[in-house]
Motif scaffolding. Structure first.
Motif, PDB file in Angstrom:
ATOM      1  N   MET B  48     -71.628 -37.476  20.752  1.00  0.00           N
ATOM      2  CA  MET B  48     -71.425 -36.523  19.667  1.00  0.00           C
ATOM      3  C   MET B  48     -69.969 -36.099  19.597  1.00  0.00           C
ATOM      4  N   SER B  49     -69.568 -35.679  18.397  1.00  0.00           N
ATOM      5  CA  SER B  49     -68.234 -35.115  18.230  1.00  0.00           C
ATOM      6  C   SER B  49     -68.379 -33.743  17.587  1.00  0.00           C
ATOM      7  N   ILE B  50     -67.399 -32.875  17.823  1.00  0.00           N
ATOM      8  CA  ILE B  50     -67.416 -31.565  17.176  1.00  0.00           C
ATOM      9  C   ILE B  50     -65.989 -31.155  16.852  1.00  0.00           C
ATOM     10  N   PHE B  61     -80.097 -33.380  21.134  1.00  0.00           N
ATOM     11  CA  PHE B  61     -78.759 -33.005  21.603  1.00  0.00           C
ATOM     12  C   PHE B  61     -78.132 -31.942  20.695  1.00  0.00           C
ATOM     13  N   THR B  62     -77.582 -30.900  21.326  1.00  0.00           N
ATOM     14  CA  THR B  62     -76.879 -29.845  20.595  1.00  0.00           C
ATOM     15  C   THR B  62     -75.530 -29.617  21.249  1.00  0.00           C
ATOM     16  N   VAL B  63     -74.493 -29.549  20.420  1.00  0.00           N
ATOM     17  CA  VAL B  63     -73.144 -29.285  20.908  1.00  0.00           C
ATOM     18  C   VAL B  63     -72.658 -27.960  20.310  1.00  0.00           C
ATOM     19  N   SER B  73     -69.882 -27.102  24.868  1.00  0.00           N
ATOM     20  CA  SER B  73     -71.019 -27.340  25.744  1.00  0.00           C
ATOM     21  C   SER B  73     -71.987 -28.292  25.063  1.00  0.00           C
ATOM     22  N   LEU B  74     -72.677 -29.050  25.893  1.00  0.00           N
ATOM     23  CA  LEU B  74     -73.670 -30.013  25.429  1.00  0.00           C
ATOM     24  C   LEU B  74     -75.008 -29.629  26.042  1.00  0.00           C
TER      25      LEU B  74
END
Lengths: 115, 109
Positions: B48-50, B61-63, B73-74
């Motif tokens: 993932m990217s943020i 999955f949550t970022v 945080s992941l």
């Protein structure tokens, strides 16, 4: 599906020898990188090229030199290897979007063992 | 020294549990963050990217990202044994992605 190809995948050599690793990407990306991953899995950037121009040149020993013939190829030469050069060398490519680097796509790695 | 710090170094969670991984950059010029996953014997792959403050969710999955503190945080919910891997956080500054030392996640069946 692998689109970043590295050769060789493994290489064992003696201290003081010269080694070259080759990398080719078929993704049409503008930017390519070399990373070193040591035995503790620490991944360190070494060099980056954008359209054959060197844009990242981290503090690495002078015996390491990158070579880029075109934007699809980036090789890494190590003159006179040392035991601490034993590691996995990972090549990566990424698109260049709006002045920012995009997602990295890694090759399978080239594992170097220096005896 | 490492500019991207990850914690914990290793984490064991039961199958079905929640895994929480942290990452902070000491480089104030970091523009955005990536999370990569590396299974044993394989090369890292983007997870993932943020780019902006807040939260981003993709499946299990949550970022999260707090740009002021340069902390991301992941979180992995309903963890599966196939999630067992090394999780690498990268801060991108001036087009040079720099990685932390990683968190080794083990999901026990």
């Amino acid at each position: 599906e692998t689109a970043v190809f590295q050769t060789p995948n493994y290489h064992v050599t003696q201290v003081g020898n010269e080694v070259s690793f080759n990398c080719k990407q078929t993704l049409g990306h503008d930017t390519m990188y070399w990373y070193k991953q040591d035995s503790k899995k620490l991944l360190k950037i070494m060099f980056s090229y954008n359209n054959k121009q060197l844009i990242v040149n981290e503090t690495v020993p002078r015996r390491f030199s990158p070579q880029s013939s075109d934007k699809a190829h980036l090789n890494l030469r190590i003159k006179s290897v040392e035991p601490e050069d034993s590691a996995v060398y990972l090549c990566a490519s990424s698109p260049w979007t709006g002045g920012n680097t995009g997602q990295l796509y890694f090759g399978e790695g080239s594992k170097l063992t220096v005896l | 020294q490492q500019k991207v710090q990850q914690s914990p170094e290793s984490l064991i969670v039961p199958e079905g549990g929640m895994a929480s991984l942290n990452c902070t950059s000491s480089d104030r010029n970091v523009d955005y963050f990536w999370w990569y996953r590396q299974h044993s014997g394989k090369s890292p792959k983007m997870l993932m990217s943020i780019f902006s403050n807040g939260e981003k969710e993709e499946g299990r999955f949550t970022v999260h990202l707090n740009k002021a503190s340069l902390h991301t945080s992941l979180h992995i919910r309903d963890s599966q044994p196939s999630d067992s891997a090394l999780y690498l956080c990268a801060g991108v500054n001036n087009n040079a992605p720099r990685f932390g030392a990683g968190t080794k996640l083990t999901v026990k069946p």
